[in-house]
Write a protein that holds these residues in place. Structure first.
Motif, PDB file in Angstrom:
ATOM      1  N   LEU A  13       9.506  -0.952   9.615  1.00 31.92           N
ATOM      2  CA  LEU A  13       9.936  -0.034   8.562  1.00 31.92           C
ATOM      3  C   LEU A  13       9.282  -0.641   7.319  1.00 31.92           C
ATOM      4  CD1 LEU A  13      11.422   2.537   7.522  1.00 31.92           C
ATOM      5  CD2 LEU A  13      13.633   0.841   7.268  1.00 31.92           C
ATOM      6  N   MET A  14       9.557  -1.825   6.742  1.00 27.64           N
ATOM      7  CA  MET A  14       8.841  -2.324   5.644  1.00 27.64           C
ATOM      8  C   MET A  14       7.349  -2.643   5.467  1.00 27.64           C
ATOM      9  SD  MET A  14      11.556  -2.330   3.421  1.00 27.64           S
ATOM     10  CE  MET A  14      13.101  -1.960   3.433  1.00 27.64           C
ATOM     11  N   THR A  15       6.876  -2.714   6.875  1.00 21.22           N
ATOM     12  CA  THR A  15       5.539  -3.192   6.884  1.00 21.22           C
ATOM     13  C   THR A  15       4.585  -2.099   7.106  1.00 21.22           C
ATOM     14  OG1 THR A  15       6.379  -5.433   7.915  1.00 21.22           O
ATOM     15  CG2 THR A  15       3.993  -4.908   8.290  1.00 21.22           C
ATOM     16  N   PHE A  16       5.021  -1.012   7.905  1.00 22.48           N
ATOM     17  CA  PHE A  16       4.331   0.072   8.177  1.00 22.48           C
ATOM     18  C   PHE A  16       4.731   1.412   7.643  1.00 22.48           C
ATOM     19  CE2 PHE A  16       3.959  -2.869  11.683  1.00 22.48           C
ATOM     20  CZ  PHE A  16       2.538  -3.396  11.687  1.00 22.48           C
ATOM     21  N   VAL A  17       5.954   1.790   7.705  1.00 20.23           N
ATOM     22  CA  VAL A  17       6.196   2.925   7.290  1.00 20.23           C
ATOM     23  C   VAL A  17       6.281   2.921   5.521  1.00 20.23           C
ATOM     24  CG1 VAL A  17       8.198   4.674   7.321  1.00 20.23           C
ATOM     25  CG2 VAL A  17       7.591   3.277   9.412  1.00 20.23           C
ATOM     26  N   VAL A  18       7.090   2.166   5.191  1.00 21.45           N
ATOM     27  CA  VAL A  18       7.389   2.296   3.395  1.00 21.45           C
ATOM     28  C   VAL A  18       5.945   2.094   2.769  1.00 21.45           C
ATOM     29  CG1 VAL A  18       8.252   1.237   1.597  1.00 21.45           C
ATOM     30  CG2 VAL A  18       9.655   1.447   3.610  1.00 21.45           C
ATOM     31  N   PRO A  19       5.079   1.357   3.148  1.00 18.51           N
ATOM     32  CA  PRO A  19       3.677   1.335   2.142  1.00 18.51           C
ATOM     33  C   PRO A  19       2.990   2.783   2.193  1.00 18.51           C
ATOM     34  CG  PRO A  19       3.882  -0.629   3.857  1.00 18.51           C
ATOM     35  CD  PRO A  19       5.232   0.125   4.155  1.00 18.51           C
ATOM     36  N   LYS A  20       3.024   3.616   3.467  1.00 17.71           N
ATOM     37  CA  LYS A  20       2.462   4.834   3.527  1.00 17.71           C
ATOM     38  C   LYS A  20       3.364   5.665   2.524  1.00 17.71           C
ATOM     39  CE  LYS A  20       0.564   4.198   8.186  1.00 17.71           C
ATOM     40  NZ  LYS A  20       0.656   4.613   9.573  1.00 17.71           N
ATOM     41  N   LEU A  21       4.552   5.563   2.688  1.00 16.25           N
ATOM     42  CA  LEU A  21       5.094   6.311   1.782  1.00 16.25           C
ATOM     43  C   LEU A  21       5.211   6.252   0.182  1.00 16.25           C
ATOM     44  CD1 LEU A  21       8.482   6.803   3.985  1.00 16.25           C
ATOM     45  CD2 LEU A  21       6.592   8.587   3.898  1.00 16.25           C
ATOM     46  N   THR A  22       4.892   4.980  -0.239  1.00 15.60           N
ATOM     47  CA  THR A  22       5.067   4.614  -1.590  1.00 15.60           C
ATOM     48  C   THR A  22       3.738   4.723  -1.911  1.00 15.60           C
ATOM     49  OG1 THR A  22       4.965   2.292  -0.834  1.00 15.60           O
ATOM     50  CG2 THR A  22       7.184   3.270  -1.327  1.00 15.60           C
ATOM     51  N   THR A  23       2.803   4.858  -1.446  1.00 17.31           N
ATOM     52  CA  THR A  23       1.392   4.951  -1.868  1.00 17.31           C
ATOM     53  C   THR A  23       1.174   6.133  -3.060  1.00 17.31           C
ATOM     54  OG1 THR A  23       0.357   4.476   0.308  1.00 17.31           O
ATOM     55  CG2 THR A  23      -1.088   5.481  -1.397  1.00 17.31           C
ATOM     56  N   LEU A  24       2.024   6.994  -2.853  1.00 17.63           N
ATOM     57  CA  LEU A  24       2.002   8.157  -4.031  1.00 17.63           C
ATOM     58  C   LEU A  24       2.574   7.423  -5.452  1.00 17.63           C
ATOM     59  CD1 LEU A  24       3.921  10.971  -1.775  1.00 17.63           C
ATOM     60  CD2 LEU A  24       1.238  10.875  -2.427  1.00 17.63           C
ATOM     61  N   PHE A  25       3.370   6.434  -5.209  1.00 12.24           N
ATOM     62  CA  PHE A  25       4.052   6.140  -6.415  1.00 12.24           C
ATOM     63  C   PHE A  25       3.178   4.998  -7.402  1.00 12.24           C
ATOM     64  CE2 PHE A  25       7.741   7.014  -3.637  1.00 12.24           C
ATOM     65  CZ  PHE A  25       7.847   8.220  -3.804  1.00 12.24           C
ATOM     66  N   LYS A  26       2.079   4.667  -6.694  1.00 12.36           N
ATOM     67  CA  LYS A  26       1.486   3.234  -7.373  1.00 12.36           C
ATOM     68  C   LYS A  26       1.005   3.620  -8.573  1.00 12.36           C
ATOM     69  CE  LYS A  26       0.602   0.690  -3.109  1.00 12.36           C
ATOM     70  NZ  LYS A  26      -0.525  -0.050  -2.110  1.00 12.36           N
ATOM     71  N   LYS A  27       0.328   4.954  -8.743  1.00 11.91           N
ATOM     72  CA  LYS A  27      -0.232   5.201  -9.742  1.00 11.91           C
ATOM     73  C   LYS A  27       0.792   5.289 -11.343  1.00 11.91           C
ATOM     74  CE  LYS A  27      -3.663   8.154  -7.728  1.00 11.91           C
ATOM     75  NZ  LYS A  27      -4.480   9.396  -7.735  1.00 11.91           N
ATOM     76  N   VAL A  28       2.028   5.607 -10.706  1.00 11.07           N
ATOM     77  CA  VAL A  28       3.128   5.702 -11.843  1.00 11.07           C
ATOM     78  C   VAL A  28       3.496   4.372 -12.417  1.00 11.07           C
ATOM     79  CG1 VAL A  28       5.606   6.540 -12.145  1.00 11.07           C
ATOM     80  CG2 VAL A  28       4.120   7.768 -10.624  1.00 11.07           C
ATOM     81  N   GLY A  29       3.358   3.058 -11.582  1.00 14.38           N
ATOM     82  CA  GLY A  29       3.518   1.975 -12.039  1.00 14.38           C
ATOM     83  C   GLY A  29       5.000   1.766 -12.524  1.00 14.38           C
ATOM     84  N   GLU A  30       5.059   1.380 -13.778  1.00 14.52           N
ATOM     85  CA  GLU A  30       6.352   0.733 -14.452  1.00 14.52           C
ATOM     86  C   GLU A  30       7.444   1.952 -14.517  1.00 14.52           C
ATOM     87  OE1 GLU A  30       5.889  -1.495 -18.041  1.00 14.52           O
ATOM     88  OE2 GLU A  30       4.979  -2.921 -16.894  1.00 14.52           O
ATOM     89  N   GLY A  31       6.820   3.397 -14.506  1.00 13.91           N
ATOM     90  CA  GLY A  31       7.747   4.311 -14.549  1.00 13.91           C
ATOM     91  C   GLY A  31       8.536   4.678 -13.440  1.00 13.91           C
ATOM     92  N   LEU A  32       8.307   3.874 -12.380  1.00 13.43           N
ATOM     93  CA  LEU A  32       9.133   4.000 -11.248  1.00 13.43           C
ATOM     94  C   LEU A  32      10.730   3.694 -11.420  1.00 13.43           C
ATOM     95  CD1 LEU A  32       6.736   2.953  -8.547  1.00 13.43           C
ATOM     96  CD2 LEU A  32       7.510   5.266  -8.861  1.00 13.43           C
TER      97      LEU A  32
END
Length: 216
Positions: A1-20
Motif C-alpha cells: 500500500l505504502m510502496t506502490f499504491v500511495v505514491p501514485k495517488l499522491t503524485t497529484l499533491f507534490k506541486k502543492v508542497g507545504e499547502g498540503l
C-alpha cells in the motif's frame, strides 16, 4: 500500500508542497520511508532476534526472557498453563512407568520449555533431597498456582499422585483451549479496528486535499 499504491495517488499533491494538510504530509512521509528504507524494518527484526538470542544464551538472561513472556497479557497466561500442563502430564507418565520421583523431576525439568518453571522444579528436587515433600516447596515458590500445589499434596497423602497429576493435566488442557479461544476473540476485533484505522487514515489523507482543491 505504502510502496506502490500511495505514491501514485499522491503524485497529484507534490506541486502543492507545504499547502498540503498535515495528515497528507504524514502519509507521504510514511510512504517515502517505506520506499527508501524498507530494508531497515528487516534489519530491525534481525537485531531484535539477535538480542533475544543473546539474552537466551545465558541462564539469567533466559530466566528474564521467560519471566517477561509470562507477564504478557493473555499470551503470558497461556504460556504458563501450557508449561504446567506439560509438567503434570509428563510427571504422571514417568511415575506410572515406575521411574523414581527424583529422576522424574530431572526429566520434567528439561521438557517444560520454561526456564522459570524449570528452576522451580530444580528447587523442588533439591528440597526433596533434604527431606521435603513435593507440594511444600512447589507451593512456596509462587510460580505454580495454589490449585496445583493442593492437588499434588492431596496425591502425596492419598498415594494417588499419578492420578491427580493426570487430573491437573486434563484441567489445564481445557483451560488452554479456553485461553486460545479468548485470545482469538480479542485478536479479531483488534485486527479489524487496526485495519479500519489504516484505511480511514489513507482515505482521509487523500480526500481532504482533493476536496480543498475542488473548492478553490
Amino acid at each position: 500500500l505504502m510502496t506502490f499504491v500511495v505514491p501514485k495517488l499522491t503524485t497529484l499533491f507534490k506541486k502543492v508542497g507545504e499547502g498540503l494538510p498535515a495528515i497528507t504530509q504524514a502519509l507521504i512521509a510514511i510512504s517515502q520511508f517505506f520506499q527508501g528504507y524498507w530494508w531497515s524494518l528487516f534489519l530491525l527484526m534481525f537485531l531484535v532476534w539477535m538480542l533475544i538470542r543473546a539474552m537466551k544464551s545465558s541462564e539469567q538472561g533466559l530466566l528474564r526472557y521467560d519471566r517477561a513472556r509470562m507477564r504478557l497479557p493473555i499470551v503470558g497466561d497461556l504460556l504458563r498453563k501450557t508449561s504446567i500442563a506439560r509438567f503434570a502430564n509428563t510427571m504422571a507418565t514417568l511415575l506410572q512407568s515406575g521411574i523414581p520421583v527424583l529422576e522424574s523431576l530431572k526429566i520434567v525439568q528439561r521438557v517444560v520449555n520454561n526456564a522459570v518453571l524449570a528452576k522451580t522444579i530444580g528447587e523442588v528436587h533439591d528440597a526433596i533431597l533434604e527431606g521435603s515433600d513435593i507440594a511444600t516447596p512447589l507451593q512456596a515458590s509462587g510460580v505454580f498456582p495454589p490449585m496445583v500445589g493442593y492437588m499434588i499434596a492431596t496425591g502425596e497423602q492419598s498415594g494417588q499422585l499419578e492420578e491427580l497429576l493426570e487430573t491437573v493435566s486434563e484441567a489445564y488442557d481445557e483451560e488452554i483451549d479456553m485461553s486460545i479461544n479468548k485470545l482469538i476473540s480479542v485478536l479479531e476485533p483488534v485486527i479489524i479496528i487496526v485495519l479500519a484505522g489504516v484505511v480511514l487514515f489513507v482515505v482521509a489523507a487523500i480526500m481532504i486535499p482533493l476536496i480543498q482543491m475542488g473548492s478553490l
